[in-house]
Design a protein around this motif. Sequence first.
Motif, short mmCIF file in Angstrom:
data_model
loop_
_atom_site.label_atom_id
_atom_site.label_comp_id
_atom_site.label_asym_id
_atom_site.label_seq_id
_atom_site.Cartn_x
_atom_site.Cartn_y
_atom_site.Cartn_z
N LEU A 50 0.82 -1.21 0.00
CA LEU A 50 0.00 0.00 0.00
C LEU A 50 0.85 1.25 0.00
O LEU A 50 0.53 2.23 -0.65
N LYS A 51 1.95 1.24 0.75
CA LYS A 51 2.75 2.45 0.89
C LYS A 51 3.61 2.73 -0.33
O LYS A 51 3.99 3.86 -0.57
N PHE B 92 -6.02 0.08 -3.19
CA PHE B 92 -5.29 1.33 -2.99
C PHE B 92 -6.23 2.50 -2.75
O PHE B 92 -5.82 3.53 -2.23
N GLN C 36 -10.79 3.36 1.58
CA GLN C 36 -10.50 4.21 2.72
C GLN C 36 -10.41 3.41 4.02
O GLN C 36 -9.58 3.70 4.88
N GLN D 167 -7.08 1.68 4.05
CA GLN D 167 -6.03 2.68 4.23
C GLN D 167 -5.95 3.12 5.69
O GLN D 167 -4.86 3.28 6.25
#
Length: 301
Positions: free
Chosen positions: A30-31, A273, A276, A279
């Motif tokens: 993800l990062k 990605f 929300q 994330q």
Amino acid sequence: MGSTLSKKQDKAIIIGGLGTVALIGAMLYLKSKPTEVQVHTNTNSKQEEVQNITINAINPQGHIVQGYDQLFQQVVRSIQVEKQGSLISIATITQILDKSLDLAKDEYAVITTENRQRRRAIRRSRQGEYQKMVLDYNEQVENLLEKKQMEICEFLQIREDVFQESVMSLMERGFYQQFFMIQASIRQKIKDSISSTKEITYEQLKKIINYQIQVLNQQPQELREIINNLSGNQETQQLIPLAINTILGDLVYEKFQIEEEDMMKMFQNQALFNDQGLQQAMAQLEEAMYSLMSSLEGHQM
């Protein structure tokens, strides 16, 4: 050639070891995406070059080859050696780091699966032996990666000291963060050599992430003991992030029967990605990880 972990810490960060970026494999998936976008939007030529290298490191174009000798020949012939004075360029260094994985993947898969089976069988009954196997495993992987890097360098007639000095020179010129992210992506990518055997759902993934957050916040016995054992000197401190990641993987498997490669397969879904909820969960996971690492700095770093 000695272990990477026996070398100076600043060199080991790039040549073999990582930092907190790759503590949990899923976090990198993800990062890494926003990191690439951030670099891409910067018109600075140095960052654009690193951006292209990073993309290639994460998404290499592989070819099927029969036999290690053939693979080695293919690997070394694909590397373009560029020099800047007596040192080698960032493009050459990154190709060596990246291509060494092609040579290491089969051995990595064997080391990982064998060590997993043996250490998990004794995790509850023989804690001391379990912790030693966690450390031995991570050092084996680091040594394997370095060995393959140096095999390539030897064929290309690049001395080990020249390779290390080239890395340090580039870091001093402002490439530290870029190298850090490249190495993190490469260290993560080797895990793709183990095929996923299970399909997991979005809900399972969220449960696993929440469980990892809970573990990091509670700091169970396994984490506390291995951190204390590794905090004694600078060389073993480098193993703390990798050891934590390994122990978390064992705890997740014990509870969910899910391996890290199963999670990685789930993260190939690009829609994640933009999710929300996920994330937010990953941000909480990162916060828990950095809180844990920050709590160590007072008495070990």
